[in-house]
Motif scaffolding. Structure first.
Motif, PDB file in Angstrom:
ATOM      1  N   ALA A  21      31.352   3.331 -63.420  1.00 50.61           N
ATOM      2  CA  ALA A  21      31.595   2.598 -62.372  1.00 50.61           C
ATOM      3  C   ALA A  21      31.039   1.093 -63.003  1.00 50.61           C
ATOM      4  CB  ALA A  21      31.182   3.036 -61.055  1.00 50.61           C
ATOM      5  N   SER A  46      32.286   0.832 -57.414  1.00 49.34           N
ATOM      6  CA  SER A  46      32.166   1.220 -56.124  1.00 49.34           C
ATOM      7  C   SER A  46      32.624   0.242 -55.000  1.00 49.34           C
ATOM      8  CB  SER A  46      30.600   1.377 -55.873  1.00 49.34           C
ATOM      9  OG  SER A  46      30.081   2.062 -56.721  1.00 49.34           O
ATOM     10  N   LYS A 170      25.707  10.204 -57.511  1.00 50.78           N
ATOM     11  CA  LYS A 170      25.069   9.338 -58.433  1.00 50.78           C
ATOM     12  C   LYS A 170      23.669   9.214 -57.776  1.00 50.78           C
ATOM     13  CE  LYS A 170      25.890   5.470 -61.452  1.00 50.78           C
ATOM     14  NZ  LYS A 170      26.823   4.645 -61.701  1.00 50.78           N
ATOM     15  N   SER A 218      21.901  -2.446 -70.226  1.00 45.07           N
ATOM     16  CA  SER A 218      20.754  -1.414 -70.768  1.00 45.07           C
ATOM     17  C   SER A 218      20.450  -1.267 -72.084  1.00 45.07           C
ATOM     18  CB  SER A 218      21.333  -0.123 -70.222  1.00 45.07           C
ATOM     19  OG  SER A 218      22.442   0.454 -70.960  1.00 45.07           O
ATOM     20  N   GLY A 246      22.207   4.027 -70.699  1.00 44.05           N
ATOM     21  CA  GLY A 246      21.649   4.065 -72.220  1.00 44.05           C
ATOM     22  C   GLY A 246      22.538   4.692 -73.353  1.00 44.05           C
ATOM     23  N   ALA A 268      27.336  -0.411 -70.189  1.00 42.37           N
ATOM     24  CA  ALA A 268      26.896  -1.562 -70.989  1.00 42.37           C
ATOM     25  C   ALA A 268      27.364  -1.543 -72.508  1.00 42.37           C
ATOM     26  CB  ALA A 268      25.443  -1.361 -71.206  1.00 42.37           C
TER      27      ALA A 268
END
Ligand SMILES: Cc1cc2nc3c(=O)[nH]c(=O)nc-3n(C[C@H](O)[C@H](O)[C@H](O)COP(=O)(O)O)c2cc1C
Length: 328
Positions: A21, A46, A170, A218, A246, A268
């Protein structure tokens, strides 16, 4: 040729790479490109309750202003200049129509009734499942942790009662016992957990003595937190485990799967490199699988989980003590 096929929340995916997301789903063209690059699935950004409350507030204000002025004004519909629930639902439908890959809608609400109501409406858009994004910062000094956990369980129960679709929850990593929370979520009808949401921490600029709130993506180091919890949970829960935070390369995805992840979510890495980078990640994963003689994901998933690794204490306190004492 290796086989990447897997199943997440009961839905068949051609591979375990899932677009997390994020703003990636802001553009239908980018979502299509992600599908072309090989994404196994995608989570649409979201819908946040605050966004909707703002929408309703504005609408009520507009109607009240109109009603006070002239009766005909009651038919006046205020122009909504930001993304409210209706816009979000339309967006999800538009995205659904544009691609074939499995899609998940994500919601983050505050009040108990809103969670169930949004979930029901999102489920009607044709998505394959829902991600319940429990992103909340606990700031009330009087509110104990178990009260916050109870609220989470009530949310999941209310969403479960409203929709038949698979649900992934989540979570943030900030629970006293992540494993217990996961086990309680399983009892309440969740199908999977996404470990973890990444909290954006505000910074302080000492020169201007002001708060700096900016999006910092990240780094691969951050993957160690979800990696550990997934390794600890693999084989001990019936829930699917999605790693989030990550994962930046094909090798990172392999690490996640070795720990026991069902799928690997990425934001990311794709924001930095573009969604076409998914195809590079798949090539990297294929290279690794061929090198190690694996035909399918099931051949190696969970091989380095706590349950299966040589040193079951590696993920626990004993390893920490060992490492500290070994430092000169
Ligand atoms: C620009 C951006 C927007 C995001 N929007 C959402 C969102 O709407 N809902 C959500 O649950 N997570 C959202 N996230 C969090 C990501 O889904 C993901 O959990 C987090 O970025 C950590 O994964 P990564 O290391 O792959 O980036 C967003 C992240 C970014 C960078």
């Amino acid at each position: 040729m290796v086989d990447f096929a897997t199943t997440y929340l009961g839905i068949p995916l051609k591979n375990p790479l899932v677009v997390a997301a994020s703003s990636i789903s802001n553009h239908v063209d980018t979502v299509k490109q992600a599908e072309e690059a090989g994404a196994g699935a995608l989570v649409i950004r979201s819908v946040f309750e605050e966004q909707i409350q703002f929408d309703q507030l504005r609408m009520e204000e507009s109607l009240n202003i109109g009603a006070e002025s002239f009766a005909e004004a009651l038919t006046y519909f205020p122009k909504v200049e930001h993304g409210g629930l209706k816009e979000h639902l339309m967006w999800v439908e538009k995205t659904r129509a544009a691609v074939k890959m499995p899609l998940f809608a994500s919601l983050n609400a505050v009040s108990p009734g809103a969670w169930a109501s949004y979930a029901k409406q999102l489920a009607e858009t044709g998505v394959n499942g829902l991600e319940v994004n429990f992103y909340a910062v606990a700031t009330d000094l009087k509110r104990p942790g178990n009260d916050i956990e109870r609220a989470l369980y009530e949310v999941v129960e209310s969403v479960r009662a409203e929709v038949a679709l698979p649900i992934a929850v989540k979570l943030s990593p900030f629970y006293t016992s992540v494993v217990n929370v996961v086990s309680e979520l399983e009892k309440r009808g969740a199908n999977g957990v996404v470990l973890f949401n990444r909290f954006l921490q505000p910074d302080i600029d000492p020169d201007t003595e002001t708060l700096v709130s900016q999006m910092v993506l990240s780094t691969p180091d951050e993957m160690r937190i979800p990696l550990r919890w997934i390794a600890l949970l693999y084989g001990r829960t019936g829930l699917d485990l999605a790693l989030s935070t990550g994962a930046h390369t094909g090798k990172d995805a392999v690490k996640a799967l070795l720990a026991g992840a069902t799928v690997v979510q990425m934001a990311a890495a794709l924001l930095k490199n573009g969604v076409h980078y998914l195809s590079t990640m798949l090539i990297q994963m294929q290279g690794w699988m061929e090198e190690h003689g694996y035909q399918s994901i099931a051949d190696f998933r969970g091989n380095v989980s706590q349950k299966n690794c040589d040193d079951p204490f590696a993920f626990e306190r004993a390893q920490y003590v060992r490492l500290l004492l070994s430092q000169k």
